[in-house]
Design an enzyme around this catalytic site. Sequence first.
Site, PDB file in Angstrom:
ATOM      1  CB  ILE A  36      69.121 108.170  18.262  1.00 41.85           C
ATOM      2  CG1 ILE A  36      70.053 107.425  18.001  1.00 41.85           C
ATOM      3  CG2 ILE A  36      68.994 107.886  20.150  1.00 41.85           C
ATOM      4  CD1 ILE A  36      71.543 107.990  18.480  1.00 41.85           C
ATOM      5  CG  ASN A  93      58.620 111.497  28.057  1.00 42.10           C
ATOM      6  OD1 ASN A  93      56.967 111.218  27.842  1.00 42.10           O
ATOM      7  ND2 ASN A  93      58.799 110.993  27.623  1.00 42.10           N
ATOM      8  CG  HIS A 106      63.627 116.241  25.266  1.00 38.55           C
ATOM      9  ND1 HIS A 106      64.038 116.058  26.552  1.00 38.55           N
ATOM     10  CD2 HIS A 106      62.771 115.146  25.453  1.00 38.55           C
ATOM     11  CE1 HIS A 106      63.612 115.299  27.398  1.00 38.55           C
ATOM     12  NE2 HIS A 106      63.035 114.303  26.441  1.00 38.55           N
ATOM     13  CG  HIS A 108      59.624 112.473  22.476  1.00 42.02           C
ATOM     14  ND1 HIS A 108      60.607 112.035  22.122  1.00 42.02           N
ATOM     15  CD2 HIS A 108      59.240 113.001  23.702  1.00 42.02           C
ATOM     16  CE1 HIS A 108      60.767 111.845  23.240  1.00 42.02           C
ATOM     17  NE2 HIS A 108      60.437 112.276  24.364  1.00 42.02           N
TER      18      HIS A 108
HETATM   19  P1  AMP Z   1      63.067 111.486  27.327  1.00 43.22           P
HETATM   20  O1  AMP Z   1      64.283 112.034  28.116  1.00 43.22           O
HETATM   21  O2  AMP Z   1      62.381 109.929  28.014  1.00 43.22           O
HETATM   22  O3  AMP Z   1      61.757 111.913  26.987  1.00 43.22           O
HETATM   23  O4  AMP Z   1      63.029 110.642  25.581  1.00 43.22           O
HETATM   24  C1  AMP Z   1      65.064 110.937  25.705  1.00 43.22           C
HETATM   25  C2  AMP Z   1      65.435 110.308  23.911  1.00 43.22           C
HETATM   26  O5  AMP Z   1      66.066 110.788  23.120  1.00 43.22           O
HETATM   27  C3  AMP Z   1      65.040 109.160  23.275  1.00 43.22           C
HETATM   28  O6  AMP Z   1      63.278 108.933  22.494  1.00 43.22           O
HETATM   29  C4  AMP Z   1      65.509 108.483  22.759  1.00 43.22           C
HETATM   30  O7  AMP Z   1      65.483 107.486  21.409  1.00 43.22           O
HETATM   31  C5  AMP Z   1      66.685 110.136  22.668  1.00 43.22           C
HETATM   32  N1  AMP Z   1      67.805 110.192  21.937  1.00 43.22           N
HETATM   33  C6  AMP Z   1      68.570 109.831  22.910  1.00 43.22           C
HETATM   34  N2  AMP Z   1      70.103 110.395  23.300  1.00 43.22           N
HETATM   35  C7  AMP Z   1      69.582 110.297  21.672  1.00 43.22           C
HETATM   36  C8  AMP Z   1      70.882 111.177  20.648  1.00 43.22           C
HETATM   37  N3  AMP Z   1      72.231 111.354  20.372  1.00 43.22           N
HETATM   38  N4  AMP Z   1      70.162 112.034  19.672  1.00 43.22           N
HETATM   39  C9  AMP Z   1      68.828 111.875  18.876  1.00 43.22           C
HETATM   40  N5  AMP Z   1      67.929 111.080  20.103  1.00 43.22           N
HETATM   41  C10 AMP Z   1      68.817 110.883  20.851  1.00 43.22           C
END
Ligand code: AMP
Length: 121
Positions: A36, A93, A106, A108
């Site tokens: 997002i 992460n 997840h 990236h």
């Molecule tokens: P991290 O847990 O730090 O690896 O990153 C979580 C990722 O999820 C971040 O890059 C956010 O921008 C992304 N994110 C959070 N909410 C949403 C959503 N509703 N849809 C898509 N991506 C999301």
Amino acid sequence: MTHAYDDTNIFAKILRGEIPNDTVLDTEHSLAFRDITPKAAVHVLVIPKGAYVTYDHFAREASDAQIADFTRAIAEVCRREGLEEGGYRLISNVGEAGLQEVPHMHVHILGGQSLGPLLAE
Ligand code: AMP
């Protein structure tokens, strides 16, 4: 490290269909959707559909079928997004040091441009 899964996290809500997502690939065990807040021209998140908190949790406890599906889902997203030739970066992460924001495992996928150094200086 314990891996108690909190099913109120945002990716669990996406998997339950409670909030929308921009799906790139939906397989038996995995879902890929656009981040997002994209940090690159292409920024896709790939998540397992199972309740895994971190990469190590997933790698230890997921079935071989889940792991194979997830690994192939990443490659298929890279193919569909046209990243294979120019290259890309995979990041997962984990926990406090990794600044993991969402406690559902997840990866990236970042690409579509030059990505610079691995870590911010
Ligand atoms: P991290 O847990 O730090 O690896 O990153 C979580 C990722 O999820 C971040 O890059 C956010 O921008 C992304 N994110 C959070 N909410 C949403 C959503 N509703 N849809 C898509 N991506 C999301």
